[in-house]
Design an enzyme around this catalytic site. Structure first.
Site, PDB file in Angstrom:
ATOM      1  N   SER A  76      -9.516   2.001   2.973  1.00 35.41           N
ATOM      2  CA  SER A  76      -8.613   2.718   2.100  1.00 35.41           C
ATOM      3  C   SER A  76      -7.631   1.825   1.329  1.00 35.41           C
ATOM      4  O   SER A  76      -7.081   2.271   0.330  1.00 35.41           O
ATOM      5  CB  SER A  76      -7.820   3.737   2.914  1.00 35.41           C
ATOM      6  OG  SER A  76      -7.054   3.107   3.902  1.00 35.41           O
ATOM      7  N   SER A  83      -9.771  -0.411   7.170  1.00 33.71           N
ATOM      8  CA  SER A  83      -9.189  -0.180   5.840  1.00 33.71           C
ATOM      9  C   SER A  83      -8.542  -1.393   5.184  1.00 33.71           C
ATOM     10  O   SER A  83      -8.194  -1.334   4.005  1.00 33.71           O
ATOM     11  CB  SER A  83      -8.158   0.950   5.911  1.00 33.71           C
ATOM     12  OG  SER A  83      -8.805   2.194   5.895  1.00 33.71           O
ATOM     13  N   LYS A  91       0.876  -1.167   0.000  1.00 33.53           N
ATOM     14  CA  LYS A  91       0.000   0.000   0.000  1.00 33.53           C
ATOM     15  C   LYS A  91       0.919   1.223   0.000  1.00 33.53           C
ATOM     16  O   LYS A  91       1.935   1.231   0.719  1.00 33.53           O
ATOM     17  CB  LYS A  91      -0.879  -0.044   1.253  1.00 33.53           C
ATOM     18  CG  LYS A  91      -1.909   1.055   1.349  1.00 33.53           C
ATOM     19  CD  LYS A  91      -2.744   0.887   2.627  1.00 33.53           C
ATOM     20  CE  LYS A  91      -3.811   1.938   2.778  1.00 33.53           C
ATOM     21  NZ  LYS A  91      -4.648   1.735   3.981  1.00 33.53           N
TER      22      LYS A  91
END
Lengths: 85, 455
Positions: free
Chosen positions: B141, B165, B66
């Protein structure tokens, strides 16, 4: 509890963020809808309840302040340009 | 295994992953790819294997991070304009441990800017698209990581989970996602959001892979003062006690999601004891989360001042203007909303009323979990009340977007391990995951149970 426009402007000053004056009304509406959502917390009785700010019971965790090989070999390069004229 | 037996090679695996990543370019999964770096690593692994030199446990396995995990290759952008040109001088501990095990980093995945969001629609680089149907959001996210794993580009990717997330995008793309116990994985080198709930973790194809990844990366890190690794003790039993909520807010859950939840309970009932439990503070967890999380965001994001690193406004005459303009230009509207909310909630007039109140209700949430786990091994809930939605459907109403996290925020506030696993699909073929939560540091038992009974 409802926020006022002045409170948003004051908070933006404290948080050092420039605000577009045309967008303050939308921001005010969004933040007020979030804060009124938070008002449900008052339904709960929290007398004699201690607040939780952190979850681990760890205390005084320190490491030795030593230069590690990685940084000696390859020091972080920070280029900071001139701020003031 | 296949690499050690020479039926494939690290170079082959990495080349395949990079080709797939390019094939799915229109999904906007990656913020950057690092083909040269990855192929160099892969060649070195193949060379060592050819010479019978030792290689790590994850040798040749391609993975993505990420884009809020620091690493010197490529910019670490946090999908923000502010950090779009930021090159980190060091690696996040989690990435360093994965690379020490010879996993091969191929690129960085898209997220909501600074991880503030549940759909990746807040990314400066535009939203990622759902793996099953590109007309729908991938969740967030960690949306890019979930899509990369779901489309078989990489077998696993890192994620970070502050209020759901990892779990929510895992659920929305049909992958497994683990938010470990707080402290199990080091937060060092991850762009911070809310320090008291930030947890690095993984999105993966199988529960077994999560087990391998957790055991590879849960290490005491002197660079993170909240580091508290989990031990690999598994309490394998033949019958477990699974808690479900007595007062599940059924009317606010999508009927197809509810059906998948109820079918899973029926399936578990065959081998395990199902116990209905009370969780009176659960409906308040989202309010607690937003009060605490935005306050911590306001504090953590104060470091982005336009002076030390990242975006700097070019047309500012005074230092104060430089701060204000750099932040205004570098942040997305959702970042600014959360910073302002946190600034207000920690100011003199609001601190006791909201922030401290939320911190007290947080104690109630932790106590409710203690009661639940004195009666049961794990708690089963949906991950989100709704399946993936279409782009733009909830962007105009921040509170509606926040409500997607109603089931994922409680475990974050209590620091407990929670695992999202694929549980079925709705009629439009979009996947739905469910969430199993365990007591503090029961991470390996949780994975074991999902591996055994829910995979």
């Amino acid at each position: 509890m409802s926020l006022t426009k002045d409170e948003i402007i004051h908070a933006a000053k404290n948080a050092q963020i420039a605000l577009d004056p045309a967008k303050i009304d939308d921001l005010l509406a969004d933040l007020n809808s979030t804060i009124s959502y938070l008002d449900q917390l008052f339904e709960l009785n929290t007398d004699n309840v201690a607040p939780t700010f952190r979850q681990t019971k760890l205390k005084n965790v320190f490491r030795k302040d030593e230069i590690v090989a990685e940084n000696q070999k390859n020091p972080p390069k920070l280029k900071v340009p001139k701020v003031l004229p | 295994m296949k690499i050690a037996n020479k039926t494939t090679s690290a170079v082959r695996l990495v080349t395949d992953a990079l080709e797939k990543a390019n094939h799915f370019k229109d999904r906007n999964i990656f913020t950057s790819l690092s083909p040269e770096y990855a192929l160099k690593k892969a060649k070195d692994i193949d060379r060592r294997i050819a010479l019978s030199e030792p290689v790590g446990r994850l040798a040749g396995v391609p993975f993505a991070i990420k884009d809020n995990f620091l690493h010197p290759i490529g910019p670490t952008t946090a999908s923000s304009k502010y950090l779009s040109q930021f090159h980190a001088p060091f690696s996040a501990t989690v990435v360093r441990l994965l690379e020490q095990s010879d996993a091969v980093l191929i690129g960085r995945t898209n997220l909501d800017s600074f991880a503030h969001g549940s759909s990746t629609e807040n990314s400066y680089f535009g939203p990622s698209k759902n793996a099953i149907n590109p007309d729908f959001i991938p969740g967030g996210s960690s949306g890019g990581s979930a899509v990369a794993v779901a489309l078989d580009i990489v077998p696993f990717a890192t994620g970070s989970d502050t209020g759901g997330s990892i779990r929510q995008p895992a659920s929305m793309n049909g992958t497994f996602g683990l938010k470990p116990s707080y402290g199990a994985l080091s937060r060092y080198g991850i762009v911070p959001m809310a320090s008291s709930t930030d947890c690095p973790g993984f999105l993966a194809k199988t529960a077994k892979d999560l087990e391998i990844l957790l055991s590879t990366t849960s290490r005491l890190d002197p660079l993170d003062s909240t580091s508290s690794p989990v031990d690999k003790i598994k309490t394998a039993k033949s019958q477990y006690k699974i808690a479900i909520l007595k007062d599940l807010p059924k009317s606010s859950i999508n009927p197809e999601v509810l059906k998948i939840y109820e079918d899973t309970i029926k399936k578990l009932q065959a081998n395990h004891e199902i116990i209905e439990v009370d969780f009176p503070s659960m409906p308040y967890s989202l309010a607690v989360y937003h009060a605490i999380c935005s306050s911590e965001i306001a504090s953590n994001l104060a470091r982005f001042d336009g002076v030390r690193f990242g975006h700097r406004s070019v047309d500012s005459d005074t230092i104060e203007e430089l701060y204000k303009n750099s932040r205004q230009e570098g942040f997305m509207p959702e970042n600014i909303r959360r910073i302002l909310l946190g600034t207000i909630l920690t100011s003199a007039n609001y601190y006791e009323k909201y922030y401290e109140k939320a911190a007290k209700v947080r104690t109630l949430i932790i106590n409710d979990y203690k009661t639940i786990f004195s009666q049961a091994d794990f708690l089963l809930t949906p991950v989100s009340p709704n399946p993936p939605f279409r782009f733009g459907e909830k962007t105009s109403d921040p509170v509606a977007m926040y409500l997607e996290d109603i089931f994922s925020t409680p475990a974050s506030l209590a620091g407990l391990p929670a695992l999202a696993f694929p549980a079925g699909e709705i009629s439009s073929k979009l996947p739905v995951g469910l969430q199993l939560t365990g007591s503090f540091k029961s991470d390996f038992s949780l994975i074991e149970f999902v591996k055994e009974y829910l995979s």
